[in-house]
Design a protein around this motif. Structure first.
Motif, PDB file in Angstrom:
ATOM      1  N   GLY A 154       0.799  -1.234  -0.055  1.00 19.73           N
ATOM      2  CA  GLY A 154      -0.023  -0.102  -0.132  1.00 19.73           C
ATOM      3  C   GLY A 154       0.731   1.211   0.066  1.00 19.73           C
ATOM      4  O   GLY A 154       2.026   1.224   0.257  1.00 19.73           O
ATOM      5  N   ILE A 155       0.053   2.411  -0.150  1.00 21.47           N
ATOM      6  CA  ILE A 155       0.920   3.588  -0.263  1.00 21.47           C
ATOM      7  C   ILE A 155       1.913   4.003   0.957  1.00 21.47           C
ATOM      8  O   ILE A 155       2.706   4.900   0.741  1.00 21.47           O
ATOM      9  CB  ILE A 155       0.058   4.765  -0.813  1.00 21.47           C
ATOM     10  CG1 ILE A 155       0.834   5.882  -1.294  1.00 21.47           C
ATOM     11  CG2 ILE A 155      -1.118   5.214   0.340  1.00 21.47           C
ATOM     12  CD1 ILE A 155      -0.170   6.981  -2.267  1.00 21.47           C
ATOM     13  N   ASN A 156       1.312   3.746   1.815  1.00 22.10           N
ATOM     14  CA  ASN A 156       1.661   3.781   3.419  1.00 22.10           C
ATOM     15  C   ASN A 156       2.632   2.513   3.719  1.00 22.10           C
ATOM     16  O   ASN A 156       2.982   2.609   4.887  1.00 22.10           O
ATOM     17  CB  ASN A 156       1.039   4.329   4.547  1.00 22.10           C
ATOM     18  CG  ASN A 156      -0.343   3.434   4.698  1.00 22.10           C
ATOM     19  OD1 ASN A 156      -0.172   2.264   4.228  1.00 22.10           O
ATOM     20  ND2 ASN A 156      -1.022   3.567   5.771  1.00 22.10           N
ATOM     21  N   GLY A 157       2.875   1.757   2.918  1.00 25.05           N
ATOM     22  CA  GLY A 157       3.675   0.657   3.192  1.00 25.05           C
ATOM     23  C   GLY A 157       3.034  -0.526   3.867  1.00 25.05           C
ATOM     24  O   GLY A 157       3.583  -1.532   4.197  1.00 25.05           O
ATOM     25  N   HIS A 158       1.749  -0.502   3.873  1.00 23.76           N
ATOM     26  CA  HIS A 158       0.940  -1.320   4.511  1.00 23.76           C
ATOM     27  C   HIS A 158       1.044  -2.918   3.509  1.00 23.76           C
ATOM     28  O   HIS A 158       1.126  -2.571   2.180  1.00 23.76           O
ATOM     29  CB  HIS A 158      -0.448  -1.182   4.853  1.00 23.76           C
ATOM     30  CG  HIS A 158      -1.529  -0.791   3.740  1.00 23.76           C
ATOM     31  ND1 HIS A 158      -1.922   0.108   3.170  1.00 23.76           N
ATOM     32  CD2 HIS A 158      -1.884  -1.950   2.532  1.00 23.76           C
ATOM     33  CE1 HIS A 158      -2.762   0.149   2.132  1.00 23.76           C
ATOM     34  NE2 HIS A 158      -2.798  -1.084   1.870  1.00 23.76           N
ATOM     35  N   VAL A 159       0.917  -3.846   4.087  1.00 21.81           N
ATOM     36  CA  VAL A 159       0.869  -5.073   3.573  1.00 21.81           C
ATOM     37  C   VAL A 159      -0.627  -5.842   4.284  1.00 21.81           C
ATOM     38  O   VAL A 159      -0.536  -5.935   5.376  1.00 21.81           O
ATOM     39  CB  VAL A 159       1.985  -6.281   3.909  1.00 21.81           C
ATOM     40  CG1 VAL A 159       1.974  -7.502   3.232  1.00 21.81           C
ATOM     41  CG2 VAL A 159       3.398  -5.429   3.598  1.00 21.81           C
ATOM     42  N   ALA A 160      -1.231  -6.589   3.213  1.00 17.58           N
ATOM     43  CA  ALA A 160      -2.629  -6.585   3.723  1.00 17.58           C
ATOM     44  C   ALA A 160      -3.223  -5.177   4.192  1.00 17.58           C
ATOM     45  O   ALA A 160      -2.879  -4.243   3.600  1.00 17.58           O
ATOM     46  CB  ALA A 160      -2.907  -7.686   4.738  1.00 17.58           C
ATOM     47  N   TRP A 229       2.969   5.544  -8.124  1.00 12.11           N
ATOM     48  CA  TRP A 229       3.340   5.846  -6.742  1.00 12.11           C
ATOM     49  C   TRP A 229       4.283   4.622  -6.046  1.00 12.11           C
ATOM     50  O   TRP A 229       4.624   4.942  -4.927  1.00 12.11           O
ATOM     51  CB  TRP A 229       2.043   6.284  -5.883  1.00 12.11           C
ATOM     52  CG  TRP A 229       0.857   5.278  -5.933  1.00 12.11           C
ATOM     53  CD1 TRP A 229      -0.121   5.571  -6.940  1.00 12.11           C
ATOM     54  CD2 TRP A 229       0.748   4.100  -5.286  1.00 12.11           C
ATOM     55  NE1 TRP A 229      -1.043   4.195  -6.612  1.00 12.11           N
ATOM     56  CE2 TRP A 229      -0.528   3.647  -5.554  1.00 12.11           C
ATOM     57  CE3 TRP A 229       1.544   3.292  -4.223  1.00 12.11           C
ATOM     58  CZ2 TRP A 229      -1.050   2.421  -4.854  1.00 12.11           C
ATOM     59  CZ3 TRP A 229       1.005   2.439  -3.299  1.00 12.11           C
ATOM     60  CH2 TRP A 229      -0.295   1.785  -3.961  1.00 12.11           C
ATOM     61  N   HIS A 230       4.223   3.422  -6.713  1.00 12.02           N
ATOM     62  CA  HIS A 230       4.984   2.651  -6.179  1.00 12.02           C
ATOM     63  C   HIS A 230       6.576   2.915  -6.290  1.00 12.02           C
ATOM     64  O   HIS A 230       7.471   2.140  -5.669  1.00 12.02           O
ATOM     65  CB  HIS A 230       4.734   1.208  -6.733  1.00 12.02           C
ATOM     66  CG  HIS A 230       3.810   0.516  -6.170  1.00 12.02           C
ATOM     67  ND1 HIS A 230       2.735  -0.395  -6.733  1.00 12.02           N
ATOM     68  CD2 HIS A 230       3.391   0.288  -4.932  1.00 12.02           C
ATOM     69  CE1 HIS A 230       1.717  -0.953  -6.208  1.00 12.02           C
ATOM     70  NE2 HIS A 230       2.297  -0.723  -4.765  1.00 12.02           N
ATOM     71  N   ARG A 231       6.691   3.961  -6.973  1.00 14.50           N
ATOM     72  CA  ARG A 231       8.344   4.140  -7.243  1.00 14.50           C
ATOM     73  C   ARG A 231       8.835   4.541  -6.047  1.00 14.50           C
ATOM     74  O   ARG A 231      10.045   4.021  -5.542  1.00 14.50           O
ATOM     75  CB  ARG A 231       8.595   5.408  -8.122  1.00 14.50           C
ATOM     76  CG  ARG A 231       8.107   4.811  -9.730  1.00 14.50           C
ATOM     77  CD  ARG A 231       7.975   5.968 -10.551  1.00 14.50           C
ATOM     78  NE  ARG A 231       7.364   5.639 -11.871  1.00 14.50           N
ATOM     79  CZ  ARG A 231       7.272   6.658 -12.944  1.00 14.50           C
ATOM     80  NH1 ARG A 231       7.493   8.026 -12.691  1.00 14.50           N
ATOM     81  NH2 ARG A 231       6.863   6.208 -13.876  1.00 14.50           N
ATOM     82  N   ALA A 232       8.343   5.417  -5.137  1.00 16.18           N
ATOM     83  CA  ALA A 232       8.813   5.725  -3.807  1.00 16.18           C
ATOM     84  C   ALA A 232       8.561   4.564  -2.615  1.00 16.18           C
ATOM     85  O   ALA A 232       9.620   4.303  -2.118  1.00 16.18           O
ATOM     86  CB  ALA A 232       8.070   6.926  -3.225  1.00 16.18           C
ATOM     87  N   GLU A 236      11.315   3.039  -0.367  1.00 16.96           N
ATOM     88  CA  GLU A 236      11.185   2.864   0.938  1.00 16.96           C
ATOM     89  C   GLU A 236      11.494   1.751   1.900  1.00 16.96           C
ATOM     90  O   GLU A 236      12.125   1.396   2.673  1.00 16.96           O
ATOM     91  CB  GLU A 236      10.141   3.752   1.667  1.00 16.96           C
ATOM     92  CG  GLU A 236      10.067   5.286   1.214  1.00 16.96           C
ATOM     93  CD  GLU A 236       8.854   6.045   1.933  1.00 16.96           C
ATOM     94  OE1 GLU A 236       8.642   5.730   3.185  1.00 16.96           O
ATOM     95  OE2 GLU A 236       8.245   6.895   0.866  1.00 16.96           O
ATOM     96  N   ALA A 237      10.735   0.763   1.287  1.00 18.76           N
ATOM     97  CA  ALA A 237      10.540  -0.711   1.301  1.00 18.76           C
ATOM     98  C   ALA A 237      12.196  -1.377   1.419  1.00 18.76           C
ATOM     99  O   ALA A 237      12.431  -1.998   2.455  1.00 18.76           O
ATOM    100  CB  ALA A 237       9.917  -1.425   0.604  1.00 18.76           C
ATOM    101  N   PHE A 246       6.218   2.140   8.360  1.00 21.04           N
ATOM    102  CA  PHE A 246       6.205   1.805   6.914  1.00 21.04           C
ATOM    103  C   PHE A 246       6.462  -0.049   7.007  1.00 21.04           C
ATOM    104  O   PHE A 246       7.355  -0.500   6.828  1.00 21.04           O
ATOM    105  CB  PHE A 246       7.296   2.223   6.149  1.00 21.04           C
ATOM    106  CG  PHE A 246       6.926   2.543   4.697  1.00 21.04           C
ATOM    107  CD1 PHE A 246       6.300   3.422   4.395  1.00 21.04           C
ATOM    108  CD2 PHE A 246       7.548   1.532   3.862  1.00 21.04           C
ATOM    109  CE1 PHE A 246       5.710   3.750   2.998  1.00 21.04           C
ATOM    110  CE2 PHE A 246       7.377   1.701   2.525  1.00 21.04           C
ATOM    111  CZ  PHE A 246       6.295   3.066   2.109  1.00 21.04           C
ATOM    112  N   PRO A 247       5.246  -0.347   7.144  1.00 23.63           N
ATOM    113  CA  PRO A 247       5.158  -1.911   7.677  1.00 23.63           C
ATOM    114  C   PRO A 247       5.946  -2.916   6.418  1.00 23.63           C
ATOM    115  O   PRO A 247       6.493  -3.846   7.095  1.00 23.63           O
ATOM    116  CB  PRO A 247       3.622  -2.171   7.549  1.00 23.63           C
ATOM    117  CG  PRO A 247       3.007  -1.049   8.007  1.00 23.63           C
ATOM    118  CD  PRO A 247       3.865   0.066   7.322  1.00 23.63           C
TER     119      PRO A 247
END
Length: 270
Positions: A154-160, A229-232, A236-237, A246-247
């Protein structure tokens, strides 16, 4: 420091392995092939297969359905645990007939498209249930673990729907169980753009999600990124510090995880 300008080979040198693909279709095909081959290998050994699966990304499912039907891959010994589902304001599943429903999407676009003699038993396709939050972990315990988790970021790094928690330690966050969550404004906006033509007020405020504990305990984790938006998000990941803020960065501590990135996500964000 996050290297936002990294491209090409530099992206494969982050703290989570990254595989680069020329297109989204190439990722979806690879993910579907991985799913199918894992099931075939287990079937040949008389073993069950347990996956945690997303609704987003979904591009892998048409390829997976075709592989199952064409190669006559039996799903009878499979258990599929879906990551999450939207909830009403009273914190119950939204109706399966709702266009946003993940239960409806999986039944319509995957389950019913597989030839009946190969189809997974309906009782072995499980969604996290707000009325029985322990069911997912009980199922995993009974089956002896999860073979692979497939998903996106997700955009804030969420998974599920394990939404970011800025003031929680990574250690505590990694132990988060299946639970009801309040969707963050960032997630509601991003999902409304993708699913509702920007109608943020129509996006559910709650969801039920498999926890980070269940995801991180999977033997393998395969995530895909495809959007501008996955570029950033990608950078970050793989370059950022491990943090509940940023999960997806928690995958840096997983022994067998990979992010598949297409040509769009591999470009510099700015």
């Amino acid at each position: 420091m996050i290297n936002y300008q990294a491209t090409g080979e530099a992206l494969t040198k982050g703290k989570i392995p990254v595989k680069l693909f020329p297109s989204s279709a190439a990722i979806f095909q690879a993910m579907a092939r991985d799913m199918a081959d894992t099931i075939k290998e287990h079937n040949a050994k008389g073993l069950a297969t347990t996956f945690i699966l997303p609704v987003g990304p979904v591009g892998q499912y048409p390829y997976f359905v075709d592989l199952v039907n064409q190669e006559r891959i039996s799903l009878k010994q499979c258990h599929f645990l879906n990551m999450d589902e939207y909830l009403t304001d009273s914190q119950e599943w939204i109706p399966a007939s709702d266009p946003l429903s993940f239960r409806g999407a999986m039944k319509r676009d995957v389950f019913e498209k597989i030839d009946e003699e190969l189809r997974i038993p309906a009782s072995q396709w499980i969604f996290p249930d707000p009325k029985d939050l322990g069911k997912v972990q009980r199922t995993i315990d009974k089956l002896g673990g999860v073979d692979a988790t497939y998903g996106g970021i997700g955009i804030n790094g969420h998974v599920a729907f394990n939404e970011a928690e800025e003031h929680t330690s990574a250690t505590v966050f990694a132990k988060r169980e299946t639970r009801i969550v309040t969707m963050t404004p960032e997630t509601r906006v991003a999902n409304a753009i993708g699913s509702l033509g920007g109608a943020i007020d129509q996006m559910p405020r709650y969801a039920v999600t498999i926890g980070m504990r269940q995801i991180l305990a999977s033997k393998r984790i395969v995530l895909g990124v495809f959007r501008t938006w996955h570029r950033a998000v990608l950078r970050e990941a793989i370059f950022g510090p491990v943090s509940a803020a940023f999960p997806v960065t928690l995958l840096q501590r997983h022994p067998d995880s990979v992010i598949m990135a297409n040509d769009v996500a591999a470009e510099r964000p700015f």
